[in-house]
Scaffold this motif. Structure first.
Motif, PDB file in Angstrom:
ATOM      1  N   UNK A   1      69.609 -30.809  -3.153  1.00  0.00           N
ATOM      2  CA  UNK A   1      68.725 -31.420  -2.153  1.00  0.00           C
ATOM      3  C   UNK A   1      69.380 -31.383  -0.777  1.00  0.00           C
ATOM      4  N   UNK A   2      70.678 -31.639  -0.722  1.00  0.00           N
ATOM      5  CA  UNK A   2      71.385 -31.628   0.565  1.00  0.00           C
ATOM      6  C   UNK A   2      71.408 -30.207   1.133  1.00  0.00           C
ATOM      7  N   UNK A   3      71.617 -29.242   0.278  1.00  0.00           N
ATOM      8  CA  UNK A   3      71.659 -27.849   0.740  1.00  0.00           C
ATOM      9  C   UNK A   3      70.294 -27.419   1.292  1.00  0.00           C
ATOM     10  N   UNK A   4      69.212 -27.823   0.608  1.00  0.00           N
ATOM     11  CA  UNK A   4      67.872 -27.471   1.093  1.00  0.00           C
ATOM     12  C   UNK A   4      67.646 -28.062   2.485  1.00  0.00           C
ATOM     13  N   UNK A   5      68.027 -29.320   2.664  1.00  0.00           N
ATOM     14  CA  UNK A   5      67.837 -29.973   3.970  1.00  0.00           C
ATOM     15  C   UNK A   5      68.739 -29.343   5.026  1.00  0.00           C
ATOM     16  N   UNK A   6      69.941 -28.959   4.623  1.00  0.00           N
ATOM     17  CA  UNK A   6      70.874 -28.316   5.555  1.00  0.00           C
ATOM     18  C   UNK A   6      70.318 -26.955   5.989  1.00  0.00           C
ATOM     19  N   UNK A   7      69.722 -26.241   5.023  1.00  0.00           N
ATOM     20  CA  UNK A   7      69.138 -24.926   5.337  1.00  0.00           C
ATOM     21  C   UNK A   7      68.002 -25.045   6.346  1.00  0.00           C
ATOM     22  N   UNK A   8      67.225 -26.113   6.239  1.00  0.00           N
ATOM     23  CA  UNK A   8      66.121 -26.298   7.200  1.00  0.00           C
ATOM     24  C   UNK A   8      66.669 -26.423   8.620  1.00  0.00           C
ATOM     25  N   UNK A   9      67.826 -27.083   8.746  1.00  0.00           N
ATOM     26  CA  UNK A   9      68.445 -27.206  10.078  1.00  0.00           C
ATOM     27  C   UNK A   9      69.020 -25.867  10.526  1.00  0.00           C
ATOM     28  N   UNK A  10      69.599 -25.115   9.590  1.00  0.00           N
ATOM     29  CA  UNK A  10      70.137 -23.794   9.937  1.00  0.00           C
ATOM     30  C   UNK A  10      69.004 -22.876  10.399  1.00  0.00           C
ATOM     31  N   UNK A  11      67.862 -23.023   9.748  1.00  0.00           N
ATOM     32  CA  UNK A  11      66.694 -22.226  10.123  1.00  0.00           C
ATOM     33  C   UNK A  11      66.271 -22.531  11.559  1.00  0.00           C
ATOM     34  N   UNK A  12      66.337 -23.808  11.923  1.00  0.00           N
ATOM     35  CA  UNK A  12      66.003 -24.210  13.307  1.00  0.00           C
ATOM     36  C   UNK A  12      66.897 -23.498  14.292  1.00  0.00           C
TER      37      UNK A  12
END
Ligand SMILES: [Zn+2]
Length: 355
Positions: free
Chosen positions: A337-348
């Motif tokens: 779950x943390x990785x998914x949320x972190x990826x969303x920020x990386x995508x930004x």
């Protein structure tokens, strides 16, 4: 002289050639290389890994960290909570009261429906873990202990997993009344001092600052503390052993689960998620072999329901004992779950850099 030059010419040329190669390599590396990344696929994969790890055992953890919207910003307010100013504003007793329970030979649940508090008993006294809110610690923690035949005067150590009001709420009162040594993470001791209003009536005096691998030994029992920053900067977790009908059982206690740190902007969100992920891996490694996963919220470890299942155990398996593989799966849920949320920020970041 000309002879020497001729001898030097070839090695010199070789050097120039080598230098030019490495220069070219550096130049190529320095240029931004457009890497095509499919963030949706990566995010999906992280979510899938969390989902398949959760099974039916960790649905609450999955829901909280993967599915529900996250609160994102920094809480810099220093207000006295309403239930401290006016106890009549505290949530209704029905919403939090739960019966205390003797869960293992030397390990007792003295929490509520939502939040947990635990007493580990030894020949030399009691190690208490977490204290719930100021408005219910008296009834749940101290009242619960008395109902189970434990004397709060025997509390020698109080471990506070992190400085949020739902776990530190009774710490000041218990420290003043019974004088146990209080253990908390350094950054959380700082937080308590920084926000005197937020922690009004809940702030124990600074005592033991937790370190990674610190052993709290009382009588025949030892609780090993692990620094697991993330949920708060000073969150601490534990490994220890209890007895189940005389047999040792290894426990892993995760001191903070939800993403309560700043996570709505890439900076510092990406770094904060990395701190959280590193802590999940750290505790997972230290908890290798543990067959019980505990947290301080029933939402994550189903403590409230499992306590009720104890009555019907008979000669069967202990309801808390899920086995080592399942304990490890908890950490896959939190990490995924943390990785998914972190990826969303990386995508930004990626989309801002390359529109
Ligand atoms: Zn918390």
């Amino acid at each position: 002289m000309p002879i020497i030059s001729r001898y030097l010419l070839l090695p010199a040329l070789v050097l120039v050639f080598l230098a030019s190669i490495s220069l070219t390599a550096d130049t190529v590396l320095a240029q931004p290389r457009p890497v095509k990344r499919n963030f949706d696929t990566e995010i999906q994969a992280a979510l899938e890994s969390a989902k398949s790890a959760a099974g039916f055992e960790f649905l609450g953890t999955l829901a909280r960290n993967c599915l529900l919207p996250q609160s994102g910003g920094e809480d810099s307010r220093d207000n006295v909570p309403e239930y401290v100013t006016n106890p009549a504003k505290a949530p209704a007793r029905d919403s939090w009261y739960a019966e205390p329970a003797k869960v293992y030979d030397n390990f007792y649940f003295v929490g509520g429906k939502i939040h947990s508090s635990w007493a580990l008993t030894t020949k030399e006294g009691i190690i208490l873990i977490d204290t719930i809110y100021p408005y219910n610690s008296e009834e749940l923690v101290l009242g619960g202990m008395k109902k189970l035949g434990l004397d709060p005067k025997d509390i020698k150590y109080l471990l506070v997993s992190h400085a949020h009001n739902d776990h530190i709420g009774g710490a000041e009162m218990i420290q003043k009344r019974y004088g146990p040594r209080v253990v908390m993470g350094g950054p959380d001791w700082d937080m308590v001092e920084k926000f005197p209003n937020r922690y009004k009536s809940m702030a124990p005096k600074r005592d033991i600052v937790a370190t990674d691998g610190m052993k709290i030994t009382l009588g025949e029992s030892t609780v090993t503390i692990w620094l697991t920053p993330g949920h708060t900067p000073g969150t601490i977790s534990y490994t220890f052993t209890v007895l189940d009908r005389g047999k040792p059982v290894n426990m892993a206690y995760s001191g903070g689960t939800a993403f309560n740190f700043v996570n709505n902007t890439p900076d510092p969100g990406i770094g904060n998620f990395q701190i959280y992920i590193d802590s999940q891996r750290h505790l997972a490694a230290k908890a290798a072999g543990a067959t019980v996963l505990l947290s301080n919220h029933s939402e994550f470890d189903n403590a409230y329901n499992k306590n009720r299942m104890l009555a019907g155990r008979g000669n069967g398996a202990h309801p808390y004992d899920i086995g080592a593989e399942w304990v490890q799966r908890y950490f896959k849920v939190t990490e995924g779950c943390a990785r998914a949320a972190q990826l969303r920020l990386e995508q930004k970041v990626f989309e801002t850099a390359m529109p």
